[in-house]
Design a protein around this motif. Structure first.
Motif, PDB file in Angstrom:
ATOM      1  N   TYR A  22      40.669  87.156  69.462  1.00 52.79           N
ATOM      2  CA  TYR A  22      41.151  87.237  68.100  1.00 52.79           C
ATOM      3  C   TYR A  22      42.508  86.544  68.075  1.00 52.79           C
ATOM      4  O   TYR A  22      43.337  86.775  68.956  1.00 52.79           O
ATOM      5  N   ILE A  23      42.730  85.679  67.124  1.00 51.19           N
ATOM      6  CA  ILE A  23      44.026  85.004  67.008  1.00 51.19           C
ATOM      7  C   ILE A  23      44.911  85.827  66.082  1.00 51.19           C
ATOM      8  O   ILE A  23      44.578  86.003  64.904  1.00 51.19           O
ATOM      9  N   PRO A  24      46.018  86.351  66.603  1.00 55.78           N
ATOM     10  CA  PRO A  24      46.892  87.148  65.740  1.00 55.78           C
ATOM     11  C   PRO A  24      47.475  86.299  64.611  1.00 55.78           C
ATOM     12  O   PRO A  24      47.787  85.127  64.809  1.00 55.78           O
ATOM     13  N   MET A  25      47.599  86.880  63.454  1.00 56.77           N
ATOM     14  CA  MET A  25      48.117  86.142  62.294  1.00 56.77           C
ATOM     15  C   MET A  25      49.309  86.866  61.695  1.00 56.77           C
ATOM     16  O   MET A  25      49.410  88.089  61.763  1.00 56.77           O
ATOM     17  N   SER A  26      50.185  86.090  61.100  1.00 60.11           N
ATOM     18  CA  SER A  26      51.440  86.649  60.582  1.00 60.11           C
ATOM     19  C   SER A  26      51.336  87.023  59.115  1.00 60.11           C
ATOM     20  O   SER A  26      50.499  86.519  58.382  1.00 60.11           O
ATOM     21  N   GLY A  27      52.230  87.872  58.731  1.00 61.57           N
ATOM     22  CA  GLY A  27      52.419  88.148  57.320  1.00 61.57           C
ATOM     23  C   GLY A  27      53.888  87.987  56.972  1.00 61.57           C
ATOM     24  O   GLY A  27      54.728  87.906  57.852  1.00 61.57           O
ATOM     25  N   ASN A  28      54.179  87.924  55.685  1.00 60.65           N
ATOM     26  CA  ASN A  28      55.576  87.940  55.263  1.00 60.65           C
ATOM     27  C   ASN A  28      55.633  88.698  53.933  1.00 60.65           C
ATOM     28  O   ASN A  28      54.683  89.398  53.564  1.00 60.65           O
ATOM     29  N   GLU A  29      56.743  88.568  53.204  1.00 61.16           N
ATOM     30  CA  GLU A  29      56.895  89.354  51.974  1.00 61.16           C
ATOM     31  C   GLU A  29      55.890  88.956  50.887  1.00 61.16           C
ATOM     32  O   GLU A  29      55.705  89.677  49.918  1.00 61.16           O
ATOM     33  N   HIS A  30      55.239  87.810  51.069  1.00 62.85           N
ATOM     34  CA  HIS A  30      54.257  87.381  50.066  1.00 62.85           C
ATOM     35  C   HIS A  30      52.846  87.840  50.404  1.00 62.85           C
ATOM     36  O   HIS A  30      51.910  87.590  49.659  1.00 62.85           O
ATOM     37  N   SER A  48      38.709  74.993  61.551  1.00 62.04           N
ATOM     38  CA  SER A  48      39.048  73.854  62.423  1.00 62.04           C
ATOM     39  C   SER A  48      40.405  74.073  63.084  1.00 62.04           C
ATOM     40  O   SER A  48      40.613  73.726  64.250  1.00 62.04           O
ATOM     41  N   VAL A  49      41.330  74.708  62.360  1.00 62.79           N
ATOM     42  CA  VAL A  49      42.639  75.025  62.933  1.00 62.79           C
ATOM     43  C   VAL A  49      42.472  76.069  64.042  1.00 62.79           C
ATOM     44  O   VAL A  49      43.036  75.937  65.139  1.00 62.79           O
ATOM     45  N   ALA A  50      41.658  77.097  63.779  1.00 58.93           N
ATOM     46  CA  ALA A  50      41.421  78.143  64.787  1.00 58.93           C
ATOM     47  C   ALA A  50      40.748  77.549  66.031  1.00 58.93           C
ATOM     48  O   ALA A  50      41.067  77.917  67.164  1.00 58.93           O
ATOM     49  N   THR A  51      39.813  76.619  65.815  1.00 58.54           N
ATOM     50  CA  THR A  51      39.135  75.969  66.947  1.00 58.54           C
ATOM     51  C   THR A  51      40.128  75.149  67.763  1.00 58.54           C
ATOM     52  O   THR A  51      40.100  75.171  68.999  1.00 58.54           O
ATOM     53  N   GLY A  52      41.019  74.449  67.090  1.00 59.93           N
ATOM     54  CA  GLY A  52      42.051  73.686  67.793  1.00 59.93           C
ATOM     55  C   GLY A  52      42.923  74.587  68.653  1.00 59.93           C
ATOM     56  O   GLY A  52      43.233  74.263  69.803  1.00 59.93           O
ATOM     57  N   MET A  53      43.293  75.750  68.106  1.00 58.80           N
ATOM     58  CA  MET A  53      44.102  76.701  68.872  1.00 58.80           C
ATOM     59  C   MET A  53      43.337  77.197  70.102  1.00 58.80           C
ATOM     60  O   MET A  53      43.904  77.298  71.193  1.00 58.80           O
ATOM     61  N   ALA A  54      42.048  77.495  69.908  1.00 56.38           N
ATOM     62  CA  ALA A  54      41.242  77.995  71.029  1.00 56.38           C
ATOM     63  C   ALA A  54      41.124  76.930  72.119  1.00 56.38           C
ATOM     64  O   ALA A  54      41.301  77.225  73.313  1.00 56.38           O
ATOM     65  N   LEU A  75      52.169  75.661  66.256  1.00 61.18           N
ATOM     66  CA  LEU A  75      52.588  77.004  65.861  1.00 61.18           C
ATOM     67  C   LEU A  75      52.057  78.052  66.832  1.00 61.18           C
ATOM     68  O   LEU A  75      52.738  79.028  67.143  1.00 61.18           O
ATOM     69  N   TYR A  76      50.834  77.826  67.310  1.00 59.71           N
ATOM     70  CA  TYR A  76      50.265  78.736  68.310  1.00 59.71           C
ATOM     71  C   TYR A  76      51.159  78.773  69.552  1.00 59.71           C
ATOM     72  O   TYR A  76      51.482  79.837  70.077  1.00 59.71           O
ATOM     73  N   GLU A  77      51.577  77.603  70.026  1.00 60.26           N
ATOM     74  CA  GLU A  77      52.393  77.517  71.234  1.00 60.26           C
ATOM     75  C   GLU A  77      53.789  78.123  71.014  1.00 60.26           C
ATOM     76  O   GLU A  77      54.313  78.817  71.881  1.00 60.26           O
ATOM     77  N   ILE A  78      54.367  77.872  69.852  1.00 66.59           N
ATOM     78  CA  ILE A  78      55.670  78.475  69.532  1.00 66.59           C
ATOM     79  C   ILE A  78      55.556  80.000  69.548  1.00 66.59           C
ATOM     80  O   ILE A  78      56.380  80.700  70.142  1.00 66.59           O
ATOM     81  N   ASN A  79      54.519  80.514  68.909  1.00 65.57           N
ATOM     82  CA  ASN A  79      54.322  81.962  68.866  1.00 65.57           C
ATOM     83  C   ASN A  79      54.078  82.518  70.262  1.00 65.57           C
ATOM     84  O   ASN A  79      54.612  83.577  70.620  1.00 65.57           O
ATOM     85  N   ARG A  80      53.316  81.779  71.074  1.00 64.16           N
ATOM     86  CA  ARG A  80      53.035  82.226  72.439  1.00 64.16           C
ATOM     87  C   ARG A  80      54.332  82.336  73.240  1.00 64.16           C
ATOM     88  O   ARG A  80      54.583  83.338  73.906  1.00 64.16           O
ATOM     89  N   GLN A  81      55.171  81.314  73.162  1.00 62.01           N
ATOM     90  CA  GLN A  81      56.406  81.327  73.938  1.00 62.01           C
ATOM     91  C   GLN A  81      57.376  82.387  73.432  1.00 62.01           C
ATOM     92  O   GLN A  81      58.054  83.036  74.223  1.00 62.01           O
ATOM     93  N   ARG A  82      57.442  82.582  72.115  1.00 64.33           N
ATOM     94  CA  ARG A  82      58.349  83.600  71.573  1.00 64.33           C
ATOM     95  C   ARG A  82      57.891  84.991  71.961  1.00 64.33           C
ATOM     96  O   ARG A  82      58.702  85.865  72.242  1.00 64.33           O
TER      97      ARG A  82
END
Lengths: 61, 61
Positions: free
Chosen positions: A23-31, A40-46, B47-54
């Motif tokens: 599972y790729i952790p995802m961020s949240g913010n005030e929005h 495709s972005v998730a596949t690139g990360m994997a 962004l994945y790599e930045i998050n990983r290192q942080r």
């Protein structure tokens, strides 16, 4: 590699055929929170992470 | 983060303003070599790599 769909993820039977589930952790913010990543972005990360770990393992051999 | 364009990368003056320059290694096979990654995919990897290192750094603190 099997990627889950952006909304609903994987079907149960598909999940049960996998050797590992990640599972790729995802961020949240005030929005609000991210609900899913573009597939495709998730596949690139994997693939990036697989390549990173293989390169590390090869360096240690 | 500044991302270079998929074909030509960054302009020289833009490059000179960067604190660091990084390059994502790309694979080839018998059908040829990848010339560039889709910019959203490349951004996801960065962004994945930045998050990983942080996350690693926070765990060690």
């Amino acid at each position: 590699i099997i990627m889950g769909s952006e909304g609903e993820g994987m079907r149960r039977l598909t999940m049960e055929s996998c050797d590992e589930l990640v599972y790729i952790p995802m961020s949240g913010n005030e929005h609000g929170n991210l609900q899913s990543l573009n597939v495709s972005v998730a596949t690139g990360m994997a693939l990036y992470e697989i390549n990173r770990q293989r390169t590390l393992a090869a360096g240690q051999a």
